[in-house]
Design an enzyme around this catalytic site. Sequence first.
Site, PDB file in Angstrom:
ATOM      1  N   TYR A  38       0.832  -1.205   0.000  1.00  0.00           N
ATOM      2  CA  TYR A  38       0.000   0.000   0.000  1.00  0.00           C
ATOM      3  C   TYR A  38       0.861   1.247   0.000  1.00  0.00           C
ATOM      4  CZ  TYR A  38       0.847   1.031   4.970  1.00  0.00           C
ATOM      5  OH  TYR A  38       1.435   1.370   6.171  1.00  0.00           O
ATOM      6  N   ARG A  57       8.228   4.064  -4.763  1.00  0.00           N
ATOM      7  CA  ARG A  57       8.282   3.082  -3.671  1.00  0.00           C
ATOM      8  C   ARG A  57       7.279   1.961  -3.908  1.00  0.00           C
ATOM      9  NH1 ARG A  57       7.539   5.100   2.428  1.00  0.00           N
ATOM     10  NH2 ARG A  57       5.423   5.444   1.667  1.00  0.00           N
ATOM     11  N   ARG A 106      -7.865 -20.737  -1.470  1.00  0.00           N
ATOM     12  CA  ARG A 106      -6.739 -20.413  -0.597  1.00  0.00           C
ATOM     13  C   ARG A 106      -5.611 -21.413  -0.813  1.00  0.00           C
ATOM     14  NH1 ARG A 106      -4.830 -21.935   4.470  1.00  0.00           N
ATOM     15  NH2 ARG A 106      -3.909 -20.254   5.731  1.00  0.00           N
ATOM     16  N   LYS A 155       6.536  -2.010   1.813  1.00  0.00           N
ATOM     17  CA  LYS A 155       5.375  -1.428   2.500  1.00  0.00           C
ATOM     18  C   LYS A 155       4.162  -2.346   2.334  1.00  0.00           C
ATOM     19  CE  LYS A 155       3.203   3.105   3.229  1.00  0.00           C
ATOM     20  NZ  LYS A 155       3.647   3.388   4.602  1.00  0.00           N
ATOM     21  N   GLU A 187      12.160   2.750  14.224  1.00  0.00           N
ATOM     22  CA  GLU A 187      11.240   3.782  13.708  1.00  0.00           C
ATOM     23  C   GLU A 187       9.985   3.781  14.556  1.00  0.00           C
ATOM     24  OE1 GLU A 187      10.223   2.665   9.652  1.00  0.00           O
ATOM     25  OE2 GLU A 187      10.042   0.574  10.242  1.00  0.00           O
TER      26      GLU A 187
END
Length: 291
Positions: A38, A57, A106, A155, A187
């Site tokens: 995301y 990114r 799945r 991310k 962070e």
Amino acid sequence: MSAMHEKRTVYLNGEYLPEDEARISIFDRGFVFADAVYEVTSVIDGKQLDFDGHVARLKRSLAELDIREPLTREALLDIHRELVARNDITQGLIYLQISRGNPGDRDFLFPSEDVAPTVVLFTQSVPNLVDAPKARTGIKVISIPDLRWDRRDIKTVQLLYPSMAKMMAKKAGADDGWFVQDGFVTEGTANNAYIVKDGTIITRALSNDILHGITRATLLDYAREAQMKIVERNFTIEEAQSADEAFITGASTFVTPVVEIDGTAVGSGEPGRIAIRLRELYIQEARKAAI
């Protein structure tokens, strides 16, 4: 959302839909495996901040996970602008998520190449994004052991532990957490961490241990142009507590001062001069460069 609010228009796989009509499969890998990445882009004056940084990114995250790139930069920009217009966003955020898609069942193995990625975008209106109350008061953080996976540079949507950390901070009467690994701050839960000592800005160097923040990159560029001294290295919670200032950066927080760490006031216990200056600088320059 309350009944008084109009329904948002969201984007899903090529369609603009009312938010309550957007549907994805229960077999979507984003839902079943957190197999998705995301980005969050800020909007000021109806324009995108740091858009190209976010797209770069995003491309990198997709490549690292072997998810194919479903849309070009131009197509993504068109969608962002369309959502801003349809939802009348002056200040706010646009959330973009791309999952590996829906293989129809799945299975741990990645599906074949012909399974199309799922693309979702939605807006969040934040009228006080620029004039945020927390930017004036500063925030309090607590230290939390960093138990996340080792590829924080990608991310992904697997944000369970940062979410738990936010709750730990809330229970402790703080605003956020700073993760600590091997004795050093990595962070924040959704932001990069900095301290200031004797006029020098100190922040952890880029690696797989932290997210390569877009706001971080842009802000450090602006700070260098303003002749400020920057050192990229590890620092401890103790060093942060005895620093002159501390702050965080992120797409939704810009530059936000940190005034307390684990119950200890940082500097004067008020937002620091350099953090305040950097916030003004970032907003001013990012606004000029917005598209």
